[in-house]
Design a protein around this motif. Sequence first.
Motif, PDB file in Angstrom:
ATOM      1  N   GLU A   2      31.862  -2.085 -15.263  1.00 51.05           N
ATOM      2  CA  GLU A   2      31.529  -0.959 -14.511  1.00 51.05           C
ATOM      3  C   GLU A   2      31.952  -0.393 -13.137  1.00 51.05           C
ATOM      4  O   GLU A   2      32.173  -1.572 -12.366  1.00 51.05           O
ATOM      5  CB  GLU A   2      29.654  -1.211 -14.478  1.00 51.05           C
ATOM      6  CG  GLU A   2      29.219  -0.092 -13.319  1.00 51.05           C
ATOM      7  CD  GLU A   2      27.909  -0.341 -13.497  1.00 51.05           C
ATOM      8  OE1 GLU A   2      27.429  -0.878 -12.664  1.00 51.05           O
ATOM      9  OE2 GLU A   2      26.697   0.947 -14.056  1.00 51.05           O
ATOM     10  N   SER A   4      33.084   1.589  -9.876  1.00 49.80           N
ATOM     11  CA  SER A   4      32.250   1.855  -8.401  1.00 49.80           C
ATOM     12  C   SER A   4      31.390   3.555  -9.205  1.00 49.80           C
ATOM     13  O   SER A   4      30.215   3.718  -8.404  1.00 49.80           O
ATOM     14  CB  SER A   4      33.245   2.505  -7.323  1.00 49.80           C
ATOM     15  OG  SER A   4      33.997   3.155  -8.230  1.00 49.80           O
ATOM     16  N   GLU A   6      30.073   4.462 -11.636  1.00 50.72           N
ATOM     17  CA  GLU A   6      28.314   4.273 -12.593  1.00 50.72           C
ATOM     18  C   GLU A   6      28.015   3.288 -11.355  1.00 50.72           C
ATOM     19  O   GLU A   6      26.771   3.562 -11.752  1.00 50.72           O
ATOM     20  CB  GLU A   6      29.289   3.364 -13.451  1.00 50.72           C
ATOM     21  CG  GLU A   6      30.173   4.035 -14.794  1.00 50.72           C
ATOM     22  CD  GLU A   6      30.343   3.336 -15.856  1.00 50.72           C
ATOM     23  OE1 GLU A   6      29.452   3.158 -16.610  1.00 50.72           O
ATOM     24  OE2 GLU A   6      31.573   2.792 -15.529  1.00 50.72           O
ATOM     25  N   LEU A   7      28.761   2.494 -10.485  1.00 51.72           N
ATOM     26  CA  LEU A   7      27.575   1.923  -9.556  1.00 51.72           C
ATOM     27  C   LEU A   7      27.126   2.535  -8.706  1.00 51.72           C
ATOM     28  O   LEU A   7      25.523   3.003  -8.467  1.00 51.72           O
ATOM     29  CB  LEU A   7      28.409   1.057  -9.040  1.00 51.72           C
ATOM     30  CG  LEU A   7      27.556  -0.245  -7.991  1.00 51.72           C
ATOM     31  CD1 LEU A   7      26.943  -1.304  -8.922  1.00 51.72           C
ATOM     32  CD2 LEU A   7      28.740  -0.966  -6.711  1.00 51.72           C
ATOM     33  N   GLU A   8      27.233   3.827  -8.028  1.00 50.29           N
ATOM     34  CA  GLU A   8      26.702   4.728  -7.813  1.00 50.29           C
ATOM     35  C   GLU A   8      25.470   5.752  -8.011  1.00 50.29           C
ATOM     36  O   GLU A   8      24.655   5.877  -7.936  1.00 50.29           O
ATOM     37  CB  GLU A   8      27.825   5.502  -6.806  1.00 50.29           C
ATOM     38  CG  GLU A   8      29.004   4.713  -5.511  1.00 50.29           C
ATOM     39  CD  GLU A   8      29.838   6.031  -5.213  1.00 50.29           C
ATOM     40  OE1 GLU A   8      29.924   7.342  -5.815  1.00 50.29           O
ATOM     41  OE2 GLU A   8      30.891   5.895  -4.513  1.00 50.29           O
ATOM     42  N   SER A  10      23.817   4.597 -10.500  1.00 54.59           N
ATOM     43  CA  SER A  10      23.023   3.316 -11.275  1.00 54.59           C
ATOM     44  C   SER A  10      21.585   3.801  -9.325  1.00 54.59           C
ATOM     45  O   SER A  10      20.571   3.438  -9.119  1.00 54.59           O
ATOM     46  CB  SER A  10      23.485   2.130 -10.787  1.00 54.59           C
ATOM     47  OG  SER A  10      24.097   2.215 -12.424  1.00 54.59           O
ATOM     48  N   CYS A  31      22.140  -0.830  -4.952  1.00 60.53           N
ATOM     49  CA  CYS A  31      22.479  -1.568  -6.510  1.00 60.53           C
ATOM     50  C   CYS A  31      23.324  -3.371  -6.663  1.00 60.53           C
ATOM     51  O   CYS A  31      24.963  -2.634  -5.881  1.00 60.53           O
ATOM     52  CB  CYS A  31      23.010  -0.276  -7.200  1.00 60.53           C
ATOM     53  SG  CYS A  31      22.872  -0.469  -8.463  1.00 60.53           S
ATOM     54  N   ARG A  33      26.079  -4.974  -9.377  1.00 61.20           N
ATOM     55  CA  ARG A  33      26.302  -5.501 -10.294  1.00 61.20           C
ATOM     56  C   ARG A  33      27.492  -6.082 -10.333  1.00 61.20           C
ATOM     57  O   ARG A  33      27.576  -7.016  -9.173  1.00 61.20           O
ATOM     58  CB  ARG A  33      27.041  -4.358 -11.117  1.00 61.20           C
ATOM     59  CG  ARG A  33      26.143  -3.359 -11.557  1.00 61.20           C
ATOM     60  CD  ARG A  33      25.242  -3.443 -12.699  1.00 61.20           C
ATOM     61  NE  ARG A  33      24.433  -2.345 -12.583  1.00 61.20           N
ATOM     62  CZ  ARG A  33      23.724  -1.861 -12.772  1.00 61.20           C
ATOM     63  NH1 ARG A  33      22.414  -2.559 -11.604  1.00 61.20           N
ATOM     64  NH2 ARG A  33      22.718  -0.817 -13.128  1.00 61.20           N
ATOM     65  N   THR A  35      30.303  -6.169 -10.901  1.00 66.96           N
ATOM     66  CA  THR A  35      31.487  -6.002 -10.084  1.00 66.96           C
ATOM     67  C   THR A  35      31.398  -5.280  -8.575  1.00 66.96           C
ATOM     68  O   THR A  35      32.297  -5.211  -7.765  1.00 66.96           O
ATOM     69  CB  THR A  35      31.975  -4.563 -10.815  1.00 66.96           C
ATOM     70  OG1 THR A  35      30.957  -3.560 -10.739  1.00 66.96           O
ATOM     71  CG2 THR A  35      32.408  -4.840 -12.425  1.00 66.96           C
ATOM     72  N   TYR A  37      29.064  -4.413  -5.499  1.00 71.18           N
ATOM     73  CA  TYR A  37      26.953  -3.734  -5.025  1.00 71.18           C
ATOM     74  C   TYR A  37      27.449  -2.511  -4.174  1.00 71.18           C
ATOM     75  O   TYR A  37      28.482  -2.369  -3.134  1.00 71.18           O
ATOM     76  CB  TYR A  37      26.750  -5.196  -4.429  1.00 71.18           C
ATOM     77  CG  TYR A  37      27.363  -5.754  -2.929  1.00 71.18           C
ATOM     78  CD1 TYR A  37      26.738  -4.685  -1.555  1.00 71.18           C
ATOM     79  CD2 TYR A  37      28.108  -6.488  -2.686  1.00 71.18           C
ATOM     80  CE1 TYR A  37      26.941  -5.122   0.308  1.00 71.18           C
ATOM     81  CE2 TYR A  37      28.199  -6.722  -1.259  1.00 71.18           C
ATOM     82  CZ  TYR A  37      28.094  -5.753  -0.167  1.00 71.18           C
ATOM     83  OH  TYR A  37      28.590  -6.571   0.493  1.00 71.18           O
ATOM     84  N   SER A  51      30.168  -0.499  -0.036  1.00 68.61           N
ATOM     85  CA  SER A  51      30.407  -0.455  -1.111  1.00 68.61           C
ATOM     86  C   SER A  51      30.846  -2.069  -1.103  1.00 68.61           C
ATOM     87  O   SER A  51      32.436  -1.524  -0.853  1.00 68.61           O
ATOM     88  CB  SER A  51      30.833   0.649  -1.099  1.00 68.61           C
ATOM     89  OG  SER A  51      30.942   0.438  -2.681  1.00 68.61           O
ATOM     90  N   ASP A  53      33.187  -4.613  -3.264  1.00 70.57           N
ATOM     91  CA  ASP A  53      33.990  -4.833  -4.844  1.00 70.57           C
ATOM     92  C   ASP A  53      33.956  -6.181  -4.755  1.00 70.57           C
ATOM     93  O   ASP A  53      33.763  -6.677  -3.567  1.00 70.57           O
ATOM     94  CB  ASP A  53      34.584  -3.997  -5.513  1.00 70.57           C
ATOM     95  CG  ASP A  53      35.666  -4.398  -4.834  1.00 70.57           C
ATOM     96  OD1 ASP A  53      36.122  -5.236  -4.144  1.00 70.57           O
ATOM     97  OD2 ASP A  53      37.680  -3.649  -4.677  1.00 70.57           O
TER      98      ASP A  53
END
Length: 310
Positions: A2, A4, A6-8, A10, A31, A33, A35, A37, A51, A53
């Motif tokens: 996933e 960054s 897709e993380l944002e 979510s 959030c 993951r 990959t 947070y 943010s 990784d």
Amino acid sequence: MEGSEELESSLLTQPWASVCFGESAFLAKACFRDTGYILLISDLSGVWYESADAKAVGQRSKELNKRLTVHVSSFLHHLRKLMCPLLAGQPDTTTSFSCHHTAGGLSLHVKSELSGLPFYWDFHCCPAPVEMSCHLVRPLIRMSLALQYQVQELTSLLLQKDAEIEDYRESGAALSRDRLRTEPFQEETFQQNFMAESLPQICGAGEGQAFASALQQLYAAVTQQEAKQARKRQHSEDSEGPAPTAETAGHPHPLPPSQEDETASSSEGTMPSSSPAQKPRLPAAKAKRKKSKGLGVPGSRKMPPAWGGG
């Protein structure tokens, strides 16, 4: 894996939670993951975020936890286990959180245990960019519109109920328990009492109570709708092919994506600057309820017309 983006995406549908770090109240959402947070914190005066990784998490974990040699995914999983109960209003008593304002940012310190050894973590949050208003300002505007529309629906229902009760009384019906008797609903009186009595109590409840559980559900529903509409727009743009240039479209200076979203939002519903007595006009219900025969509504009010673009 996933990314960054897709993380944002979510993070957008995650509701805000009221949390306390020491004696300070904040709103927070996060959030996690494998990959990385994203963490977002606000005290309603400022908004900060971080943010990170997997690579950044691995490097920081080596600096803060030299005795721990677990995989990066284990660090991320542990951080998630520490933050989720806090955001759910059930903080772990064995974990301590503290925050400090730094030069142009906010630092959140976490102390816990992992595999029987002390575990430390620092969230280094910087001021959030304007684009992150999509997490707070825009959803709140849409939530206020949805709640006002709900109030109008309930007001209409109360007037219909009063008309039904009046019809029963005129037909000779009487209450078996007098304590159940109610006065006819007067909208103006209700609004005046609300402004004079209820509103001061709500405003004095403290900023930490900004998102109760019911509002968290509404926030999630609103942001999910926004994400759904964004996907539809993206799919439509992809199917139509590349957009015309600014010169051919007649716009020599096209708006950046964030301003386009804000413009679209304001065209859908503009909040006027008016006195409390002036009520905002919202979309009328799609289908009117049929009135039962013999139930006239004396002095009933019509629903106000819809807003400009709602």
